[in-house]
Design an enzyme around this catalytic site. Structure first.
Site, PDB file in Angstrom:
ATOM      1  N   SER A 241     -28.893 -20.032  33.268  1.00 28.63           N
ATOM      2  CA  SER A 241     -28.592 -18.609  33.007  1.00 28.63           C
ATOM      3  C   SER A 241     -27.123 -18.406  32.642  1.00 28.63           C
ATOM      4  CB  SER A 241     -28.975 -17.738  34.205  1.00 28.63           C
ATOM      5  OG  SER A 241     -28.441 -18.258  35.404  1.00 28.63           O
ATOM      6  N   HIS A 271     -35.790 -22.804  37.155  1.00 28.12           N
ATOM      7  CA  HIS A 271     -34.523 -22.124  37.513  1.00 28.12           C
ATOM      8  C   HIS A 271     -34.869 -20.943  38.435  1.00 28.12           C
ATOM      9  CE1 HIS A 271     -30.459 -20.814  37.291  1.00 28.12           C
ATOM     10  NE2 HIS A 271     -30.445 -20.231  36.104  1.00 28.12           N
ATOM     11  N   HIS A 319     -32.260 -30.331  42.989  1.00 27.35           N
ATOM     12  CA  HIS A 319     -31.198 -29.653  42.244  1.00 27.35           C
ATOM     13  C   HIS A 319     -30.556 -30.626  41.269  1.00 27.35           C
ATOM     14  CE1 HIS A 319     -27.728 -27.109  41.335  1.00 27.35           C
ATOM     15  NE2 HIS A 319     -28.496 -26.122  41.742  1.00 27.35           N
ATOM     16  N   ARG A 328     -26.329 -22.021  50.114  1.00 25.56           N
ATOM     17  CA  ARG A 328     -26.932 -20.682  49.943  1.00 25.56           C
ATOM     18  C   ARG A 328     -28.239 -20.616  50.716  1.00 25.56           C
ATOM     19  NH1 ARG A 328     -27.312 -20.614  43.557  1.00 25.56           N
ATOM     20  NH2 ARG A 328     -28.291 -22.593  44.109  1.00 25.56           N
ATOM     21  N   ASP A 376     -33.633 -21.064  46.415  1.00 26.73           N
ATOM     22  CA  ASP A 376     -34.904 -20.366  46.225  1.00 26.73           C
ATOM     23  C   ASP A 376     -35.932 -20.638  47.320  1.00 26.73           C
ATOM     24  OD1 ASP A 376     -34.099 -19.203  43.751  1.00 26.73           O
ATOM     25  OD2 ASP A 376     -34.354 -21.153  42.812  1.00 26.73           O
TER      26      ASP A 376
HETATM   27  N1  CMX Z   1     -40.613 -31.701  43.257  1.00 22.63           N
HETATM   28  C1  CMX Z   1     -41.156 -32.743  42.564  1.00 22.63           C
HETATM   29  N2  CMX Z   1     -40.489 -33.494  41.691  1.00 22.63           N
HETATM   30  C2  CMX Z   1     -39.178 -33.206  41.539  1.00 22.63           C
HETATM   31  C3  CMX Z   1     -38.531 -32.181  42.253  1.00 22.63           C
HETATM   32  C4  CMX Z   1     -39.319 -31.405  43.129  1.00 22.63           C
HETATM   33  N3  CMX Z   1     -38.791 -30.362  43.795  1.00 22.63           N
HETATM   34  N4  CMX Z   1     -37.237 -32.147  41.886  1.00 22.63           N
HETATM   35  C5  CMX Z   1     -37.087 -33.116  40.968  1.00 22.63           C
HETATM   36  N5  CMX Z   1     -38.254 -33.753  40.751  1.00 22.63           N
HETATM   37  C6  CMX Z   1     -38.553 -34.788  39.783  1.00 22.63           C
HETATM   38  C7  CMX Z   1     -38.236 -34.283  38.378  1.00 22.63           C
HETATM   39  O1  CMX Z   1     -39.293 -33.476  37.873  1.00 22.63           O
HETATM   40  C8  CMX Z   1     -38.028 -35.570  37.635  1.00 22.63           C
HETATM   41  O2  CMX Z   1     -39.292 -36.103  37.352  1.00 22.63           O
HETATM   42  P1  CMX Z   1     -39.566 -36.929  35.975  1.00 22.63           P
HETATM   43  O3  CMX Z   1     -38.709 -38.140  36.094  1.00 22.63           O
HETATM   44  O4  CMX Z   1     -41.025 -37.214  36.021  1.00 22.63           O
HETATM   45  O5  CMX Z   1     -39.157 -36.047  34.848  1.00 22.63           O
HETATM   46  C9  CMX Z   1     -37.354 -36.450  38.665  1.00 22.63           C
HETATM   47  O6  CMX Z   1     -37.685 -35.887  39.956  1.00 22.63           O
HETATM   48  C10 CMX Z   1     -35.856 -36.512  38.559  1.00 22.63           C
HETATM   49  O7  CMX Z   1     -35.340 -35.177  38.554  1.00 22.63           O
HETATM   50  P2  CMX Z   1     -33.877 -34.848  39.139  1.00 22.63           P
HETATM   51  O8  CMX Z   1     -32.891 -35.596  38.300  1.00 22.63           O
HETATM   52  O9  CMX Z   1     -33.834 -35.066  40.603  1.00 22.63           O
HETATM   53  O10 CMX Z   1     -33.793 -33.291  38.942  1.00 22.63           O
HETATM   54  P3  CMX Z   1     -33.420 -32.491  37.608  1.00 22.63           P
HETATM   55  O11 CMX Z   1     -31.941 -32.368  37.546  1.00 22.63           O
HETATM   56  O12 CMX Z   1     -34.097 -33.062  36.412  1.00 22.63           O
HETATM   57  O13 CMX Z   1     -34.083 -31.078  37.900  1.00 22.63           O
HETATM   58  C11 CMX Z   1     -34.651 -29.186  39.204  1.00 22.63           C
HETATM   59  C12 CMX Z   1     -33.549 -30.191  38.850  1.00 22.63           C
HETATM   60  C13 CMX Z   1     -34.045 -28.113  40.084  1.00 22.63           C
HETATM   61  C14 CMX Z   1     -35.164 -28.541  37.923  1.00 22.63           C
HETATM   62  C15 CMX Z   1     -35.764 -29.933  39.950  1.00 22.63           C
HETATM   63  O14 CMX Z   1     -35.272 -30.444  41.175  1.00 22.63           O
HETATM   64  C16 CMX Z   1     -36.994 -29.075  40.218  1.00 22.63           C
HETATM   65  O15 CMX Z   1     -37.849 -28.985  39.340  1.00 22.63           O
HETATM   66  N6  CMX Z   1     -37.076 -28.422  41.417  1.00 22.63           N
HETATM   67  C17 CMX Z   1     -38.160 -27.517  41.710  1.00 22.63           C
HETATM   68  C18 CMX Z   1     -37.943 -26.185  41.037  1.00 22.63           C
HETATM   69  C19 CMX Z   1     -36.792 -25.433  41.684  1.00 22.63           C
HETATM   70  O16 CMX Z   1     -36.738 -25.277  42.900  1.00 22.63           O
HETATM   71  N7  CMX Z   1     -35.910 -24.896  40.857  1.00 22.63           N
HETATM   72  C20 CMX Z   1     -34.803 -24.036  41.322  1.00 22.63           C
HETATM   73  C21 CMX Z   1     -33.436 -24.704  41.275  1.00 22.63           C
HETATM   74  C22 CMX Z   1     -32.346 -23.736  41.710  1.00 22.63           C
HETATM   75  C23 CMX Z   1     -32.191 -22.631  40.721  1.00 22.63           C
HETATM   76  O17 CMX Z   1     -31.775 -22.889  39.586  1.00 22.63           O
HETATM   77  O18 CMX Z   1     -32.558 -21.498  41.042  1.00 22.63           O
END
Ligand code: CMX
Length: 441
Positions: A241, A271, A319, A328, A376
């Protein structure tokens, strides 16, 4: 000119000297290198953005203007009868880095009231949308609608555009936007969930208390709103964002275009929409696994594995930068623990139990680099407890808070004359050639 604008003008002028010196004398100093996995993998960790509004350390978490969350809450002047600062005081702090005096806060509170008047065409535009549109569509539309009155856009097309003072017009729009966005959010809430029962703003109240008043909440909710908007305001500038807002504004699109775009990014499930997804996950867990029974760690573990095995993410966990529990999350968890009633709330108990189980599950799963909860995972519980149970609204609350950080950032972007953003793309052929013969840098 208000004290806030005068202070900001002085600080921008002083800071510009530092930025210009870095550019002119040290522009060629190398601060980072880029790997193939960073180029393909979402530019993770590449140091290519500059902001002084907040900084995110992977292990410590966020600092607003150099202060941790507890330090920020401690240092800022409080709302009357509250242990939380007003959002208005925080706005002054985010923009300037200074802790405002009571007199300075009073001035912001007064100016905020003038700026918070929302043009009636915004209501017409939101009402014209299908009522089952997502509330983020309504919020983004409401913000975009105000573009026609952008002071920055008018200045740009006036024939007298001048880069040196352009920030003042961004500041004007940014300030209007942060003052109006809670009013628009309350309107959307009342339109969608309270049968279009609209409540006028109360000019005697600060932003947090006014938001509580407008959505028909109890007095205690004013603190929830203050805490929530401050916690969600900024998370340095690489998140979707904030980065989108910065990117769109870098083309000199005005703050309304820029933040409407930022909100569209916030609405993604990876996000800001994750706060809605967390509630959705818990409700489905209760329906499918508990069916009225008490939650257990075993059932939660099973539900988490089922989610992972079906290829979905655990919402509220992981994250891109953080490598520990998000402070947070902790701040909101502490709020729950300190609020009688909330700490015994059944939903809070489930969320706390997930916290005990999910990190281990994610570590065993072995994919997520960070198995700990983010903001979140905890935010919906507090809203739910106070009766804001329409969880598709939760990202709107995030968007109200995030406006503060995004608007402070682009005011400074313009003040420091940051140019249009334009990273360089390469082709897969080029990556394969570099993989075979790594370039000598
Ligand atoms: N559940 C399952 N798998 C997850 C995960 C979770 N909570 N968090 C990361 N992973 C997976 C990723 O999907 C990725 O999988 P692939 O290799 O198959 O693509 C792998 O672990 C590596 O990811 P990462 O490097 O640890 O995390 P990213 O930087 O790519 O993504 C985020 C970060 C937040 C998008 C991810 O942790 C996620 O999807 N979390 C759940 C959604 C969430 O809570 N989002 C809110 C974040 C805070 C905000 O912005 O508001």
């Amino acid at each position: 000119m208000s004290q806030l604008k005068q202070t900001l003008a002085k600080k921008i002028a002083e800071h510009s000297v530092r930025t210009q010196r870095l550019l002119k004398e040290f522009g060629n100093v190398v601060i980072d290198k880029v790997t193939i996995s960073q180029a393909i993998g979402g530019m993770r960790d590449i140091k290519a953005l500059v902001t002084d509004i907040s900084y995110l350390d992977p292990f410590e978490g966020i600092r607003f203007r150099g202060k941790t969350i507890p330090e920020t809450f401690e240092a800022l002047p409080k709302a009357p009868g509250s242990k939380y600062p007003t959002v208005e005081a925080f706005w002054y702090f985010l923009l300037t880095g200074d802790i405002p005096t009571k007199e300075q806060v009073d001035e912001v509170l007064k100016e905020w009231k003038v700026r918070q008047v929302v043009p009636s065409y915004v209501w017409d535009a939101i009402r014209a949308l299908p009522r089952d549109s997502h509330p983020m569509v309504m919020l983004s539309t409401g913000i975009l609608t105000m573009q026609k009155d952008s002071k920055f856009a008018k200045f740009y097309s006036s024939g007298n555009f001048n880069k040196k003072v352009a920030w003042e017009y961004v500041y004007e729009d940014a300030y209007d936007l942060v003052a109006r966005i809670p009013i628009i959010a309350a309107f959307i809430y009342n339109l969608k969930y309270r049968g279009d029962f609209q409540v006028a703003p109360d000019p005697s109240l600060d932003m947090g208390a006014n938001f509580a008043h407008m959505i028909g909440q109890c007095k205690e909710y004013a603190d929830v709103a203050r805490m929530y908007f401050i916690l969600h305001s900024d998370h340095e500038s690489g998140n979707v964002s904030a980065h989108t807002t910065h990117l769109v504004h870098s083309a000199l699109s005005d703050p309304y275009y820029a933040y409407s775009a930022g909100l569209n990014g916030l609405a993604g499930p990876l996000h800001g929409l994750a706060n809605q997804e967390v509630l959705d996950w818990i409700i489905k867990f209760e329906e499918k696994y508990l069916k009225g029974a008490e939650p257990t760690k075993e059932l939660i573990e099973k539900a988490l594995w089922d989610t992972l095995n079906s290829g979905q993410v655990i919402p509220g966990y992981g994250h891109a930068v953080l490598r520990k529990t998000d402070p947070r999350y902790t701040a909101q968890r502490n709020f729950c623990l300190e609020t009688p009633g909330l700490k015994d709330d059944p939903l809070f108990k489930v969320v706390s139990m997930i916290y005990e189980v999910a990190p281990d599950v994610l570590m065993k799963h072995g994919k997520a680099k960070n198995p700990w909860p983010n903001v979140d995972a905890q935010s919906g519980v507090i809203q739910w407890y106070y009766g804001v149970r329409e969880w598709d609204f939760y990202t709107v609350l995030f968007g109200v808070g995030r406006a503060l950080g995004c608007m402070a950032n682009i005011t400074w972007d313009r003040g420091l004359g940051y140019p249009i953003e334009r990273p360089k793309s390469v082709t897969t052929d080029m990556l394969e050639q570099w993989a075979a013969n790594p370039p000598q840098l």
